[in-house]
Design an enzyme around this catalytic site. Structure first.
Site, short mmCIF file in Angstrom:
data_model
loop_
_atom_site.label_atom_id
_atom_site.label_comp_id
_atom_site.label_asym_id
_atom_site.label_seq_id
_atom_site.Cartn_x
_atom_site.Cartn_y
_atom_site.Cartn_z
N GLY A 169 40.52 24.64 -41.46
CA GLY A 169 40.96 25.85 -40.78
C GLY A 169 39.83 26.86 -40.70
O GLY A 169 38.66 26.51 -40.52
N ALA A 170 40.17 28.13 -40.86
CA ALA A 170 39.18 29.20 -40.74
C ALA A 170 38.01 29.04 -41.70
O ALA A 170 36.88 29.42 -41.38
CB ALA A 170 39.85 30.55 -40.95
N ALA A 171 38.25 28.46 -42.88
CA ALA A 171 37.18 28.26 -43.86
C ALA A 171 36.07 27.36 -43.31
O ALA A 171 34.92 27.46 -43.73
CB ALA A 171 37.75 27.67 -45.14
N THR A 215 40.27 30.74 -50.33
CA THR A 215 41.32 29.90 -49.75
C THR A 215 42.08 29.29 -50.92
O THR A 215 42.06 29.84 -52.02
CB THR A 215 40.74 28.84 -48.78
OG1 THR A 215 41.81 28.18 -48.10
CG2 THR A 215 39.86 27.83 -49.45
N TYR A 216 42.74 28.17 -50.70
CA TYR A 216 43.48 27.50 -51.77
C TYR A 216 43.12 26.02 -51.77
O TYR A 216 42.57 25.49 -50.81
CB TYR A 216 44.99 27.70 -51.61
CG TYR A 216 45.55 27.13 -50.33
CD1 TYR A 216 46.05 25.83 -50.28
CD2 TYR A 216 45.53 27.88 -49.15
CE1 TYR A 216 46.54 25.31 -49.09
CE2 TYR A 216 46.02 27.37 -47.97
CZ TYR A 216 46.53 26.08 -47.95
OH TYR A 216 47.00 25.57 -46.77
N SER A 264 42.73 25.57 -46.01
CA SER A 264 42.54 25.11 -47.38
C SER A 264 41.17 24.50 -47.62
O SER A 264 40.33 24.43 -46.73
CB SER A 264 43.62 24.10 -47.78
OG SER A 264 43.45 22.91 -47.03
#
EC number: 4.1.1.11
Length: 122
Positions: A73-75, A57-58, A25
């Site tokens: 995370g991945a972001a 993402t969100y 996120s």
């Protein structure tokens, strides 16, 4: 016919945190969310002005008044603390709605505080 239109934009916000091991996120200061009309868990597209990366993402809420823009995370692999981002939301609109629609644009200062809110194009 429906068109997918730019709904709102946070322009040139600064990344304040990147946490690779968080679930995912983008945390955004609630003041910025309110100014742009964005909502928690809404899908966003992010454009990294500093390195050219584009990703989605969100949203999750970050503390009101904190100026926080945190990638999780991945972001967190797509930007570093200090990078400038443009964060956008899009939505479907009818031909009639899209003909007169003006996206909400939020400009910020160096601390990610709202400097100006306007409808685009100005």
């Amino acid at each position: 016919m429906q068109r997918i239109m730019l709904r709102a934009k946070l322009h040139r916000v600064t990344v304040t945190e990147a946490d690779l091991h968080y679930e995912g996120s983008c945390g955004i200061d609630e003041d910025l969310l309110d100014a742009a009309g964005m909502r928690e868990f809404e899908r966003i597209e992010l454009y990294n002005v500093t390195n050219g990366e584009r990703f989605d993402t969100y949203i999750i809420k970050a503390a009101r008044g904190s100026g926080a823009i945190s990638l999780n995370g991945a972001a967190a692999r797509r930007a570093q603390v200090g990078d400038l981002l443009i964060i956008c939301t899009y939505g479907p609109m009818s031909e009639e709605q899209s003909a007169t629609h003006k996206p909400q644009v939020v400009l910020v200062d160096d601390a990610n505080r709202v400097k100006e809110i306007r409808k685009f194009p100005a």
